[in-house]
Each structure stands twice: as C-alpha cells, then as structure tokens.
Write an enzyme that holds these catalytic residues in place. Sequence first.
Site, mmCIF file in Angstrom:
data_model
loop_
_atom_site.group_PDB
_atom_site.id
_atom_site.type_symbol
_atom_site.label_atom_id
_atom_site.label_comp_id
_atom_site.label_asym_id
_atom_site.label_seq_id
_atom_site.Cartn_x
_atom_site.Cartn_y
_atom_site.Cartn_z
ATOM 1 N N HIS A 185 81.279 52.667 72.769
ATOM 2 C CA HIS A 185 81.243 52.006 71.469
ATOM 3 C C HIS A 185 82.615 51.430 71.142
ATOM 4 O O HIS A 185 83.645 51.919 71.626
ATOM 5 C CB HIS A 185 80.815 53.004 70.383
ATOM 6 N N CYS A 204 77.701 46.400 69.761
ATOM 7 C CA CYS A 204 79.056 46.718 69.293
ATOM 8 C C CYS A 204 80.115 45.807 69.912
ATOM 9 O O CYS A 204 80.965 45.248 69.220
ATOM 10 C CB CYS A 204 79.378 48.194 69.548
ATOM 11 N N HIS A 263 82.105 47.782 62.427
ATOM 12 C CA HIS A 263 81.464 47.865 63.743
ATOM 13 C C HIS A 263 79.974 47.602 63.616
ATOM 14 O O HIS A 263 79.414 47.604 62.512
ATOM 15 C CB HIS A 263 81.715 49.239 64.378
#
Length: 395
Positions: free
Chosen positions: A333, A273, A347
């Site tokens: 994240h 990520c 993402h």
Amino acid sequence: MKLYKYLLLSMLLISFSCKNEQKPTNELTTIYTTLKAEFAPDKRVELFDINIESADNQLILEGETTSKKAFTIFLDSLKNRKLAFTNNVRVLPDSAIGNLQYAIARNSVINIRSNPKHAAELGTQGLLGMSLKVLDKKGDFYRIQTPDNYISWVDKGGIQLITKNDFNAWNDAKKIMFAKNFGYVYVDKSTDSEIVSDITLGGLLQYLSEDDNFYKVKYPDNRIGFLKKEEAVIYNSWLESVEASKENVETVAKTLTGSPYLWGGTSSKGVDCSGFTKMVYLMNGFIIPRDASQQINAGKTVDKNLQFKDLEKGDLMFFGTKATSDKKQRVVHVGIWLGNDKMEFIHSSGNVHLSSMSADEANYDEFNKNRYLGSKRYLGVKDKMIVDLKEKIKL
C-alpha cells in the site's frame, strides 16, 4: 555493484566455455539467472523468459524476451562453447506485429490486463492519447508497453496501431490536455451536440484550432471533436508552467477525493493505491513507477526512524509487512503525506480519502500506522525512475 555483476558474468562465461556437454548444465542455468537478474529483474517492465531443453544432442531454446542485449550475451555464451542449439526464442517485438510497433490510446481510458483476455486481472490503465510501444499480438489483444515501461495486454478496440513515423508525428504534434476529472468531447461547438466520447483527467488530443469557447481536436484514429476551453489546456503551455510543489501535489490529490478504489485503476474513473499516487504525480509533470512495490525503489529515503518527524508534504508513504530473518519486506500500500498538524495522509483504500497517524484524530488509521514501512521523497530528487516530463519534452 554493476561492475561486480559484469565481472561475475564474465567469470561464469569463462568457466562455462571449459565444459562440453550437450545438455543444460548448472553453469548455463547460472548464466541465465545472472542475466535475468541484471537485465530483467522485474517482469512487469522487462521480459527475459527462456526455457532450455535438450533433444537429439542439442539444446532447444524456447521463450521470449524484450532484452536483445541480454539474449545476445546468452547466445554468445553458447557459441563460445561450440554448443549445438536451435533458437526458437522470440525477441519482441517481432514479425507477429510487422511494422506497426507503436500505438496510441483511442478511448478515454484503456484497460490493460495481465493476460490476453477480457476476464484477466486489470493490471493498469492508459489515458486517451497515451503513446505506447507494441510488442506482441494474440487474438484480439496486443501486448503493449506504457510510458512507465509497464508491460501487459490491451484489447484492439482501445488502441490505434501506427508506424514509427506516425508515432513520432503524434508525439511532436501540438496537443490539448483535459484538466477536469470528467467531461466530454462534442461533435460541434455546442454542449447540446452529440458526443464523440467521454474524456478524463490527463487525456490528450491533437490541437487543430480554437475560438473563444472551444478547442477543435483530433483523435489518434482521426475522429474530430470539440472540447470546452474552460476544461482543457494546451499541453506544452501547461507543462512549462506547472510547478511540481508540495502544495500542487496536495491540490491535485484532493481533487480526486471520493474517487472509487479500483484494482489496477490509474484514472479518475477509479484508482488503486499506487494508481492514485501515479496520477497525482502525472498531473504534476512526472511519470513514476506503476506499483507500490516499484515506487518504493525510487526517490530519496526519509523518516528512517518511522516517527513521522522527517516527512514533508508530498512524500510517498509505504505500508505492508516488515522483513524478518526468513522473509523479505512486502509492500502492499502507498499514500501521500500531507504534512499538516493532524498528521494526515491521503490514499486510495475503499475510495480516496484522508487518514491520520494521530490517535487524537477522528480519522486515525491505526491499521496502517502499525504496518508503516517508511517513506520516499520524489520532489526535488533526480532519479532515473522518476521521469520529469519537462526534461523529456526537450529531447
């Protein structure tokens, strides 16, 4: 805050110098902890790991550090107290690597691991032509530091060790940057010729010459090859012309759509990520911190109310576990807000794809909406953790 820390440290040094015991004390531990918090709070980018033991009426110092300043202050605190000690601490880089304290990545992607072995966790990656500092050596692995200051280990086959003069010459040389996700460097001016190596988005090679169709290039280890001009650009020309705009952030991000998720990946071969956000900003002319938990500490805080109303395209969105009375916030994240009427962000999770914060959309991401922590704006923000390559190249 920094002044306060130095005042606190000075007070600790004074109080420490008033005692006279030949063994580790609480004061000594406090000084060490204070120095570590000030100079090396994040071991991913700075080392200050010292073990203090007592033997034969003297202190034995073992460990390693990359902060010469912090260690000098620590030694001064011992000398001021007239403590006997044996110093076995390594200040990296040291004699283990001699005068070859620099390196250049020589493969399309180099895998940089948490420990000096192939089975170790992949921490990050480097791209062909990337400039590296060399800190240590263990077996066939070298501990290196990447341009974003990330410290970890790489196999000797991935790098070309060089002196400082050669390092400076490489950095000053005219370069070609590969501008597609994947491609090849050829032995001759023909795509039917043998392949020197593959190459990925952002890879750099030294410029030698050009004709209508190919750039002639040189690798850090002096291999020679040819790149298709339609797939590459002259690096400085690209850097001067690239506009770090909201639209360009979105454009680069979407070119990586479908790229596989790879823990530790920061290349078009695979991204995690934060490797994805890092790659997107790199191709917009910025070096940003490596991990999501570092990226959240840079830039300008936006969307404090977590309502998605103050966000702009290109903002980084962070997700994880919110802080409680007994636990700190945990960031796990990150994605990039696209600022459209679908409330979408892009993402890397499974692969690089678009998700939405709107329950009305087919790609609604309820899981990440429920763990949304807030966002940071990088575009147009001056921050020492966000390195503008246009400024760096002027130095």
